[in-house]
Design a protein around this motif. Structure first.
Motif, PDB file in Angstrom:
ATOM      1  N   ARG A 191       0.843  -1.191   0.000  1.00  0.00           N
ATOM      2  CA  ARG A 191       0.000   0.000   0.000  1.00  0.00           C
ATOM      3  C   ARG A 191       0.883   1.247   0.000  1.00  0.00           C
ATOM      4  N   GLU A 235      -9.088   8.624 -10.225  1.00  0.00           N
ATOM      5  CA  GLU A 235      -7.927   9.151  -9.524  1.00  0.00           C
ATOM      6  C   GLU A 235      -6.999   7.992  -9.170  1.00  0.00           C
ATOM      7  N   ARG A 279     -18.097  15.979  -4.589  1.00  0.00           N
ATOM      8  CA  ARG A 279     -16.960  15.107  -4.294  1.00  0.00           C
ATOM      9  C   ARG A 279     -16.928  14.798  -2.803  1.00  0.00           C
ATOM     10  N   GLN A 308      -4.576   7.758  -7.299  1.00  0.00           N
ATOM     11  CA  GLN A 308      -4.175   7.665  -5.895  1.00  0.00           C
ATOM     12  C   GLN A 308      -4.908   6.526  -5.183  1.00  0.00           C
ATOM     13  N   PHE A 309      -6.114   6.177  -5.688  1.00  0.00           N
ATOM     14  CA  PHE A 309      -6.935   5.182  -5.007  1.00  0.00           C
ATOM     15  C   PHE A 309      -6.891   3.817  -5.703  1.00  0.00           C
ATOM     16  N   VAL A 310      -6.049   3.680  -6.723  1.00  0.00           N
ATOM     17  CA  VAL A 310      -5.950   2.422  -7.464  1.00  0.00           C
ATOM     18  C   VAL A 310      -4.723   1.656  -6.990  1.00  0.00           C
ATOM     19  N   GLN A 311      -4.927   0.404  -6.620  1.00  0.00           N
ATOM     20  CA  GLN A 311      -3.817  -0.436  -6.167  1.00  0.00           C
ATOM     21  C   GLN A 311      -3.088  -1.004  -7.373  1.00  0.00           C
ATOM     22  N   TYR A 333     -10.229  -2.093 -10.831  1.00  0.00           N
ATOM     23  CA  TYR A 333     -10.765  -1.026  -9.981  1.00  0.00           C
ATOM     24  C   TYR A 333     -12.202  -0.681 -10.380  1.00  0.00           C
ATOM     25  N   ASP A 342     -14.200  12.598  -1.689  1.00  0.00           N
ATOM     26  CA  ASP A 342     -12.904  11.982  -1.418  1.00  0.00           C
ATOM     27  C   ASP A 342     -12.083  12.849  -0.469  1.00  0.00           C
ATOM     28  N   GLU A 343     -11.217  12.205   0.271  1.00  0.00           N
ATOM     29  CA  GLU A 343     -10.313  12.877   1.198  1.00  0.00           C
ATOM     30  C   GLU A 343      -8.909  12.319   1.007  1.00  0.00           C
ATOM     31  N   GLN A 344      -7.925  13.127   1.311  1.00  0.00           N
ATOM     32  CA  GLN A 344      -6.545  12.674   1.196  1.00  0.00           C
ATOM     33  C   GLN A 344      -5.763  13.172   2.404  1.00  0.00           C
ATOM     34  N   GLY A 391     -15.109   0.813  -8.313  1.00  0.00           N
ATOM     35  CA  GLY A 391     -14.260   1.975  -8.103  1.00  0.00           C
ATOM     36  C   GLY A 391     -14.992   3.255  -8.454  1.00  0.00           C
TER      37      GLY A 391
END
Length: 427
Positions: A136, A159, A195, A161-164, A180, A197-199, A185
């Motif tokens: 991760r 985005e 939106r 950032q959220f894809v493994q 995803y 999402d948070e980061q 996803g």
């Protein structure tokens, strides 16, 4: 095979601990001698830690953002020969352990002892398969992907950032995007969709040092700011003339070396501003040499490389040295010596300089001169309205050391020198 433990080296200057900023390797990697393993940060600079041996990484000694003591275990490797770890000889069977056990930092011996009791239980069986995806990403870590994958993600509104990622070093592949989306996803809709999402971004490395430095400066220094307007029409005309005549042979001049020269000359009359204040010992140290800190923005954050002995160079000498230091700072190559020892700082936001700013003093200095954007404005000169090139200097001073009258007089001296540029070169 043996175990070799690399400890956090003594970087010098009495440093007892450093912050781990970034790993350049991961568990299971094969590394060679002199390969960079990690970057650590002291109070002054980022330092790369190379490997003294070749081998395979068994364990990492910390996470990015962690403060580690000098002498603590940084990396554990499996190497040819006996290694340097005393326990290696007592456990020679570890070198023949299965790959899945070796990938674990510490528990290989215990896992081997407990294996017979675990054979009757079906639950542990899926664990090796779960280890296949890439690790991760840490908070704030940029996802790895090819340009084609990035473009496709943009087209899909995904985005990364959220894809493994399942590729080498966690690289995101086209299959990862498909997986995803297939598993629900989230796709960013066009238009005015809400939106949610948070980061979270961990404050580590240079950003942490900047935060600590700024907080310390504002907590310990009573700032006093002073703003003055300067007519730089004649100065700009001189700069353009010098560039037209000498740029090809000597290099191009910006306004910065002229301002540095004005500060050098003005500080002869106001030496109390070219100083550092030890507020714990209550000692002010004034300097004859002008070691000018030049605030420089890098991808990692604000850095202040030092133009040493600015009084000893001409315009082109200072311009070349500032350019060299700025380039080194932006690419993280500036040394500790190049980032320390300033006696006064010059800060400029260039074309983004705005009208007024309130620069924060670079502790333990007592003054900082901030340069704002140059603009053309109508001004009254000899009873006539004319267009002049105007620029503000927004400067801050430590009011414990510098009186308001002295601060204003210093800036007025700098103003006079810049408005009559011929006086910059009078000894």
């Amino acid at each position: 095979m043996g175990i070799h433990v690399i400890k956090m080296p003594d970087i010098g200057e009495g440093i007892a601990e450093v912050e781990l900023v970034e790993w350049h390797i991961k568990v299971g990697d094969e590394v060679h001698e002199d390969q960079v393993l990690a970057e650590v940060m002291t109070d002054k600079a980022t330092v790369e830690i190379p490997s003294p041996v070749s081998g395979r990484i068994l364990a990492l000694g910390g996470e990015p953002g962690q403060v580690m003591a000098v002498g603590g275990e940084l990396v554990r490797l499996e190497v040819e020969g006996a290694g340097n770890h005393r326990e290696a000889a007592a456990r020679p069977h570890e070198s023949t352990a299965a790959p899945s056990a070796e990938a674990q930092p510490e528990p290989a011996p215990q896992a081997q002892k407990e294996a017979p009791r675990a054979e009757a239980k079906p639950a542990p069986a899926p664990r090796p398969a779960a280890a296949a995806p890439a690790p991760r990403r840490a908070p704030g870590e940029k996802p790895l992907a090819s340009p084609a994958v990035r473009q496709r993600a943009r087209d899909l509104g995904v985005e990364l950032q959220f894809v493994q990622g399942s590729g080498p070093a966690g690289r995101i592949l086209h299959d990862d995007l498909d997986q995803y989306l297939a598993h629900g996803g989230a796709v960013v809709a066009s238009g005015y969709a809400a939106r949610h999402d948070e980061q979270q971004i961990q404050v580590i490395g240079l950003r942490r040092k900047i935060a600590q430095k700024m907080a310390e400066a504002k907590r310990r220094i009573p700032h006093f700011s002073y703003v003055e307007e300067i007519d730089v029409t004649d100065l700009e005309a001189l700069r353009v003339h010098l560039n037209a005549k000498y740029a090809a042979s000597r290099g191009k001049l910006t306004l910065l070396p002229f301002i540095a020269r004005a500060m050098v000359v003005a500080l002869r009359e106001f030496p109390q501003l070219n100083a550092r204040y030890d507020d714990e010992a209550e000692v002010i140290t004034r300097y004859g040499a002008v070691h000018l800190g030049v605030a420089t923005q890098s991808d990692s954050g604000l850095m202040v490389p030092v133009l040493r002995n600015a009084e000893s160079r001409d315009l082109w000498g200072n311009a070349a040295e500032v350019a060299r230091l700025a380039e080194a700072a932006r690419h993280g190559k500036a040394s500790r010596e190049e980032l320390s020892g300033s006696t006064i700082t010059l800060s400029s936001l260039g074309a983004l300089g705005g009208i007024v700013s309130t620069p924060v003093i670079n502790h333990p200095e007592v003054a900082i001169v901030g340069v704002n954007r140059m603009v053309e404005r109508p001004m009254v000169v000899n009873g006539q309205i004319v267009v002049r090139k105007m620029m503000n200097l927004s400067s801050s001073f430590d009011h414990r050391v510098v009186d308001g009258m002295d601060a204003a007089a210093f800036i007025q001296a700098v103003r006079a020198l810049l408005e009559h540029p011929a006086t910059l070169f009078l000894e």
